[in-house]
Design a protein around this motif. Structure first.
Motif, PDB file in Angstrom:
ATOM      1  N   ARG A 157       1.213  -1.070  -0.013  1.00  7.23           N
ATOM      2  CA  ARG A 157      -0.163  -0.037   0.211  1.00  7.23           C
ATOM      3  C   ARG A 157       0.406   1.003  -0.061  1.00  7.23           C
ATOM      4  N   LEU A 186       1.249   4.050  -2.111  1.00  8.15           N
ATOM      5  CA  LEU A 186       0.530   5.852  -1.919  1.00  8.15           C
ATOM      6  C   LEU A 186       2.335   6.559  -2.605  1.00  8.15           C
ATOM      7  N   ALA A 237       0.899   7.123  -6.359  1.00  7.52           N
ATOM      8  CA  ALA A 237       0.609   7.630  -6.740  1.00  7.52           C
ATOM      9  C   ALA A 237       0.057   9.394  -5.977  1.00  7.52           C
ATOM     10  N   ALA A 247      -2.264  13.433  -3.084  1.00  3.65           N
ATOM     11  CA  ALA A 247      -2.446  12.109  -3.753  1.00  3.65           C
ATOM     12  C   ALA A 247      -2.032  11.021  -2.900  1.00  3.65           C
ATOM     13  N   ALA A 299      -6.090   8.908  -2.019  1.00  6.06           N
ATOM     14  CA  ALA A 299      -5.625   7.578  -1.819  1.00  6.06           C
ATOM     15  C   ALA A 299      -6.225   6.514  -0.819  1.00  6.06           C
ATOM     16  N   GLU A 300      -6.093   7.434   0.861  1.00  2.00           N
ATOM     17  CA  GLU A 300      -6.978   6.837   2.189  1.00  2.00           C
ATOM     18  C   GLU A 300      -7.997   6.206   1.463  1.00  2.00           C
ATOM     19  N   ALA A 302     -11.103   7.847   0.505  1.00  2.00           N
ATOM     20  CA  ALA A 302     -11.771   8.361  -1.246  1.00  2.00           C
ATOM     21  C   ALA A 302     -13.490   7.205  -1.250  1.00  2.00           C
TER      22      ALA A 302
END
Length: 358
Positions: free
Chosen positions: A3, A7, A10, A91, A95-96, A100
């Motif tokens: 993850r 991130l 992103a 970003a 992405a959390e 989101a």
């Protein structure tokens, strides 16, 4: 690990941009449309993009008609500011997963405070405010024709509901044009922690353009008006950022409410990393109530304040705020709710108590 790598990718994909434009095309993944009416309105502030944010699921389960992002929606206000790093912060937040899901599902409006504006305690002097504004509007997917793209700042107003059941949301920008604070002569002293009041009549909180706009908004017909400020408005007893540091400007706000005979004003704020409810009766056209909801990810658990006009105990756990308009009872019910959605602080205001005396 996986993850974190995602991130990072992103964030990198948003880095290295050229000078921002204030007229980007409408985003393909626009947020949910704003509702025609809104009687349940959640609000919250202070979410750090590197921390998990499960409370968004709690807020969504509370089924608000509308959510207000109350500032410090991310944290990026370093001494050496860069657009690339600001976009990395956005970003990470995008992405959390809880966030989101929430912003895809719940209609919302937003304002900024210092940590997403880009300068800690910053005001008009911040050199990169145009770049920061472009990034803010991009993150919240503002359409190309959004009025904020041509304004000095991100102040905004929306009206929900028909006559007799109308809620107005007024978002103030207390960063873009705000004059400098007067620094305390006793840093850390209770009541003078960072700043002291300054009655210089040349100083401004909102700037001439926004003051004129606000007067027009307060003359609009509404039964309940949620006036949202990143920093606290009526609150007394501390030396952090607050409207009371420019007392003439705060009185100007009170006088403007009286001049326009704007009934139904309730104040919402963030910034402080705790939740509390306040009430002011002096110098105002009618008792003004303010709810501070500030603690989506990292509340200040050891917080203390004198709070001379506070009517609740501080709430120092993760939380959000909720406004519920009870139209048959003609009341506004205010609460601060914990990670389980349980109201921990509450206050009720009758419509009749939010009117200037004739």
């Amino acid at each position: 690990m996986q993850r974190r790598e995602l991130l990072g990718l992103a964030a990198l994909s948003l880095g290295g941009c050229a000078a921002p434009t204030l007229q980007p095309p409408s985003p393909p993944d626009a947020p949910p449309p704003l509702p025609a009416s809104a009687s349940r309105i959640s609000f919250a502030s202070c979410a750090h993009q590197t921390l998990a944010q499960p409370i968004w699921d709690t807020i969504a389960a509370d089924k608000p008609d509308l959510h207000i992002f109350g500032g410090d929606n991310i944290y990026y206000s370093p001494p050496q500011w860069s657009l690339e790093e600001l976009q990395r912060a956005y970003a990470l937040e995008a992405a959390e997963p809880h966030f989101a899901r929430f912003r895809r599902a719940v209609p919302h409006v937003a304002l900024w405070d210092d940590n997403d504006y880009g300068a800690n305690d910053g005001g008009a002097e911040f050199k990169f405010k145009n770049e920061s504004k472009a990034a803010f509007l991009e993150f919240f997917k503002a359409p190309a024709n959004d009025a904020r793209r041509t304004r000095g700042g991100i102040y905004d107003a929306r009206v929900f509901g028909e006559a007799g059941r109308r809620v107005q949301v007024i978002i103030l920008d207390t960063r873009w044009s705000r004059s400098s604070w007067t620094v305390t002569d006793q840093r850390g002293a209770p009541g003078k922690e960072r700043y002291v009041p300054d009655a210089d009549p040349a100083k401004t909180m909102l700037g001439a353009e926004q003051w004129s706009w606000l007067e027009a908004q307060l003359r609009e017909q509404a039964d309940v008006r949620l006036v949202v400020s990143g920093i606290q408005v009526i609150v007394e007893g501390h030396g952090w950022e607050r409207w009371g540091n420019l007392p003439l400007e705060r009185q100007r706000l009170y006088d403007l409410i009286a001049k326009t005979r704007a009934s139904g004003v309730v104040l919402l704020s963030g910034d402080r990393h705790f939740g509390a409810i306040y009430r002011q009766t002096q110098g105002v056209p009618y008792p003004l109530v303010e709810v501070t909801a500030s603690g989506l990810t990292h509340p200040w658990k050891e917080a203390k304040e004198a709070g001379p006009n506070r009517i609740s105990e501080l709430f120092t756990e993760v939380h959000y705020g909720m406004v519920e308009v009870d139209w048959p009872a003609r009341t506004v019910n205010l609460s601060l709710r914990d990670i389980k959605g349980v109201a921990q602080r509450q206050h009720r205001i009758a419509f009749d108590d939010m009117k200037a005396s004739t």
